[in-house]
Each structure stands twice: as structure tokens, then as C-alpha cells.
Design a protein around this motif. Structure first.
Motif, PDB file in Angstrom:
ATOM      1  N   SER A   5       0.839  -1.192   0.000  1.00 30.43           N
ATOM      2  CA  SER A   5       0.000   0.000   0.000  1.00 30.43           C
ATOM      3  C   SER A   5       0.874   1.242   0.000  1.00 30.43           C
ATOM      4  O   SER A   5       1.977   1.247   0.536  1.00 30.43           O
ATOM      5  N   VAL A   6       0.366   2.286  -0.637  1.00 29.51           N
ATOM      6  CA  VAL A   6       1.034   3.586  -0.714  1.00 29.51           C
ATOM      7  C   VAL A   6      -0.026   4.652  -0.474  1.00 29.51           C
ATOM      8  O   VAL A   6      -1.155   4.538  -0.939  1.00 29.51           O
ATOM      9  N   ASN A   7       0.354   5.675   0.260  1.00 30.79           N
ATOM     10  CA  ASN A   7      -0.553   6.780   0.541  1.00 30.79           C
ATOM     11  C   ASN A   7       0.216   8.085   0.393  1.00 30.79           C
ATOM     12  O   ASN A   7       1.251   8.266   1.019  1.00 30.79           O
ATOM     13  N   GLY A  27     -10.042  23.371   6.783  1.00 33.42           N
ATOM     14  CA  GLY A  27      -8.924  22.604   6.264  1.00 33.42           C
ATOM     15  C   GLY A  27      -9.339  21.898   4.997  1.00 33.42           C
ATOM     16  O   GLY A  27     -10.475  21.437   4.880  1.00 33.42           O
ATOM     17  N   PHE A  28      -8.420  21.847   4.047  1.00 32.41           N
ATOM     18  CA  PHE A  28      -8.674  21.195   2.771  1.00 32.41           C
ATOM     19  C   PHE A  28      -7.585  20.174   2.521  1.00 32.41           C
ATOM     20  O   PHE A  28      -6.427  20.400   2.872  1.00 32.41           O
ATOM     21  N   GLY A  29      -7.921  19.060   1.909  1.00 28.42           N
ATOM     22  CA  GLY A  29      -6.922  18.041   1.668  1.00 28.42           C
ATOM     23  C   GLY A  29      -7.182  17.257   0.404  1.00 28.42           C
ATOM     24  O   GLY A  29      -8.306  17.170  -0.085  1.00 28.42           O
ATOM     25  N   LEU A  30      -6.108  16.691  -0.127  1.00 22.03           N
ATOM     26  CA  LEU A  30      -6.148  15.819  -1.283  1.00 22.03           C
ATOM     27  C   LEU A  30      -5.303  14.603  -0.940  1.00 22.03           C
ATOM     28  O   LEU A  30      -4.191  14.733  -0.421  1.00 22.03           O
ATOM     29  N   GLU A  31      -5.808  13.419  -1.229  1.00 27.26           N
ATOM     30  CA  GLU A  31      -5.120  12.190  -0.850  1.00 27.26           C
ATOM     31  C   GLU A  31      -5.251  11.155  -1.955  1.00 27.26           C
ATOM     32  O   GLU A  31      -6.300  11.022  -2.576  1.00 27.26           O
ATOM     33  N   TYR A  32      -4.167  10.431  -2.187  1.00 22.16           N
ATOM     34  CA  TYR A  32      -4.169   9.329  -3.142  1.00 22.16           C
ATOM     35  C   TYR A  32      -3.732   8.061  -2.408  1.00 22.16           C
ATOM     36  O   TYR A  32      -2.757   8.083  -1.663  1.00 22.16           O
TER      37      TYR A  32
END
Length: 142
Positions: A77-79, A92-97
Motif C-alpha cells: 500500500s502507498v498513501n 482545512g482542505f486536503g487531497l489524498e491518493y
């Protein structure tokens, strides 16, 4: 009498269609050893809570160098995550893959996160957060 039978049949039919049309999904979230580095992965209300800008990249490759049963792949797994705090908006704002590989299944997901932070005093804050996720899963039996 005929009217009550018709109503009963209609109720049963609607109930069956409703039950059969609902899809349930069960999943297992990726597990990271250093979970304190990505608290917003588990709780979106923490997005942008402590930092102006925060970026992290985590990975996990379980059972390295060991043969698995049946020739299946090692779980991986990768984050990758970036979040920031808009102080003037108390948000708060976020972007995640996220990428996960376990057995025959691969998954790719992208999340957009938002949190609102309400200050209760000098060192106290109450937050509420949510995320929208698009996830693609692929099963390869080869």
C-alpha cells in the motif's frame, strides 16, 4: 377484500424490490504502522487542524522476501497526502491518493477532504469533516 390483497401484494413487491436493489460493500482500510502521520486518513475532521501545510508519503510492503501461499502477491500500500489550513475560513482542505494491492485485488483511490474548525478558546477546537472519494478496484486472477 380484493383491495386489501392488492395493497398487501403491492407492499410485498415494493419491499422485495427495495431489499434486492440495495448493494452492500465491505472493505478493509489500509493499515499503516505510523498512523499518527496521517490522522485525516482515519478521521477527516483533523484535516488542516495543526499545520498550515502538510504533505506525507507512506508506504507498506508486507512480508518482504517471503514466498506466500499459492503464489499470491505480497500486500502493498502507498498513501500520498497534502492538506492545508485556510485560517481566515476556519477550514482545512486536503487531497489524498491511496494505492493498495492485496491478493488478486488492486485499488486506486483519490479523496478530497474538507474540515471546519471552530475555536472554543486558546487551546480548544471542535471540528467536523467529510470527504468525497473515487475508488477504482481491479481484480486480476492471472
Amino acid at each position: 377484500m380484493a383491495q386489501s390483497k392488492l395493497t398487501l401484494m403491492r407492499t410485498i413487491l415494493i419491499t422485495l424490490i427495495t431489499i434486492l436493489s440495495v448493494q452492500l460493500f465491505a472493505q478493509q482500510e489500509e493499515q499503516y504502522t505510523m498512523y499518527w502521520e496521517t490522522p485525516s486518513f482515519y478521521n477527516p475532521a483533523t484535516t488542516g487542524l495543526n499545520y498550515q501545510h502538510k504533505a506525507s508519503l507512506l508506504g507498506r510492503n508486507q512480508w518482504v522476501g517471503r514466498n506466500t501461499l499459492g503464489g499470491s502477491k505480497n500486500p502493498k500500500s502507498v498513501n500520498a497526502m497534502y492538506e492545508f489550513r485556510g485560517k481566515e475560513m476556519n477550514s482545512g482542505f486536503g487531497l489524498e491518493y491511496s494505492y493498495g494491492e492485496i491478493g488478486f485485488e488492486n485499488s486506486n483511490a483519490i479523496r478530497f477532504k474538507y474540515a471546519y474548525h471552530y475555536s472554543l478558546g486558546e487551546n480548544r477546537t471542535i471540528s467536523a469533516g467529510a470527504f468525497v472519494e473515487y475508488e477504482r478496484k481491479h481484480i486480476d486472477f492471472s
